[in-house]
Design an enzyme around this catalytic site. Structure first.
Site, PDB file in Angstrom:
ATOM      1  N   HIS A 126      83.130  -8.398   0.075  1.00 31.19           N
ATOM      2  CA  HIS A 126      82.229  -7.300   0.425  1.00 31.19           C
ATOM      3  C   HIS A 126      83.029  -6.084   0.890  1.00 31.19           C
ATOM      4  CE1 HIS A 126      78.461  -9.471   0.034  1.00 31.19           C
ATOM      5  NE2 HIS A 126      79.002 -10.500   0.667  1.00 31.19           N
TER       6      HIS A 126
ATOM      7  N   LYS B  76      79.867  -3.844   8.750  1.00 30.31           N
ATOM      8  CA  LYS B  76      80.881  -2.974   8.181  1.00 30.31           C
ATOM      9  C   LYS B  76      81.327  -1.968   9.242  1.00 30.31           C
ATOM     10  CE  LYS B  76      78.756  -3.413   3.647  1.00 30.31           C
ATOM     11  NZ  LYS B  76      79.464  -4.647   3.390  1.00 30.31           N
TER      12      LYS B  76
ATOM     13  N   TYR C 100      86.336  -0.988  -0.762  1.00 29.81           N
ATOM     14  CA  TYR C 100      86.643  -2.392  -1.011  1.00 29.81           C
ATOM     15  C   TYR C 100      88.157  -2.558  -1.102  1.00 29.81           C
ATOM     16  CZ  TYR C 100      81.769  -2.906  -2.598  1.00 29.81           C
ATOM     17  OH  TYR C 100      80.398  -2.917  -2.687  1.00 29.81           O
TER      18      TYR C 100
END
Length: 383
Positions: A296, A329, A288
């Site tokens: 997120h 991601k 993060y």
């Protein structure tokens, strides 16, 4: 609360990236900006440096160490409520055993049982998440209905009633996209009836005990002990804690899973990333920029050593990449080059007067290499 005010409040709550206090924060004496080409700047900087080191003590030297208990099940626990809040708010360490992440079980139970009127309007992270999920489901259902009516309109099969519904749905979706997300106590249907197990928790109209504790990962515990020295674990020294953490992961060797994970964890923590467990996405760690309350995670980390190259075949890599790509991601493969077993054992068995120097020399033997893995999608990359 507007997004701007909410962000300002979060910046105040989570202002410290680590559970340590700096001299500039405690005494209000910040080091001046150094301009290498200006001799006066050097003089002013050295004067202030001498002033800070002679007139003020290091704030961390007067801080009380946080007690971490290590039980027979191999779990590192923090039970003190003030310590739990400090570790979470200063670096997002650990996880509440009865909560999603931040240990909020006590506050949620007090609100559920109406034991404190001052916290009746406060909302926990779990409640905010559930409300947002409900709003998202509602939005998706309305959007799906809108797409069905638009398809009928293009085919010329829409009725007058459905045409009016189509216009209403467009207005509804437009308002949902522009709405400033707000939550209040009235938005939730909280339980008011006592459960059978609640009778053992209430004492004199107060919550008698907190059943939740903060559970730390082994790599988090060793980082807090070795890197920042803000905890004490039973009566373990730094070396004893290291050996115990390695024992949990198998044989003590250079490619021990704990050692490799800690090298990568320390690497990213030293670069300013907030590092959390990535088990829910099938990887080792999540990165993060600031922490879970802000944004997120952006990267999923998979730690690979020389021993793991045969274990991770391309079928497993493709499966992990598929999962990680689905949650938007970036998949990062981190290869760790480890020293020889002779070099590893020689440093670990050496008689160092300072254990901190011992582990500094030990971890210098490891090398971290990062590779970004991107799944090739023909529909997106074709010419």
């Amino acid at each position: 609360m507007s997004k701007r005010n909410n962000k300002k409040l979060l910046n105040q709550i989570y202002s410290r990236p680590l559970p340590i206090e700096l001299s500039s924060d405690k005494y209000g004496v910040a080091m001046p900006t150094l301009f290498p080409h200006n001799p006066v700047s050097w003089l002013f900087y050295l004067t202030r440096l001498i002033q800070v080191n002679t007139l003020y003590s290091v704030p961390q030297s007067s801080e009380t160490l946080i007690d971490v208990s290590y039980d027979s099940d191999g779990i590192f626990k923090v039970s003190d409520e003030e310590s739990m809040a400090k570790l979470w708010r200063c670096g997002f360490f650990g996880k509440g055993t009865l909560s999603r992440s931040e240990p909020t079980w006590k506050a949620r139970t007090i609100k559920r049982l109406n034991l404190d009127s001052n916290t009746a309007n406060a909302l926990s992270m779990e409640e905010v998440t559930n409300k947002r999920r409900d709003e998202r489901k509602k939005f998706k259902a309305e959007r799906s209905r809108l797409q069905e009516l638009e398809l009928k309109q293009r085919k010329g099969e829409i009725s007058d009633l459905e045409s009016s519904q189509l216009e209403q749905l467009r207005e509804t979706l437009a308002s949902l996209r522009l709405i400033d997300f707000k939550l209040s106590k009235d938005s939730f249907d909280r339980e008011t009836d006592l459960r059978f197990e609640d009778l053992d928790l209430i004492e004199s109209n107060q919550l008698g005990r907190n059943l939740e504790f903060l559970q730390l990962q082994a790599i988090e515990t060793f980082f807090l002990k070795f890197a920042v020295n803000v905890i004490r674990v039973n009566d373990f020294s730094t070396k004893q804690l290291f050996l115990e953490c390695c024992r949990q992961s198998g044989i003590l060797k250079p490619t021990n899973k704990f050692v490799l994970d800690y090298v990568v964890y320390h690497h990213y923590r030293s670069l300013g990333w907030c590092v959390r467990s990535g088990v829910k996405f099938g990887c080792d760690m999540l990165l993060y920029k600031r922490g879970p309350p802000f944004i997120h995670a952006e990267y999923c980390i998979l730690v690979i050593s020389n021993d793991d190259k045969a274990r991770y075949d391309w079928f497993e890599m493709a499966a992990k990449a598929r999962v990680i790509g689905t949650v938007k991601k970036t998949f990062v493969l981190v290869y760790v080059d480890s020293p020889t077993e002779e070099r590893f054992n020689s440093i670990l068995s050496s008689a160092y007067s300072d254990e901190g120097i011992l582990f500094q020399d030990l971890f210098k033997l490891y090398k971290v290499t990062e590779i970004l893995y991107r799944r090739w999608a023909p529909s997106k990359t074709r010419d």
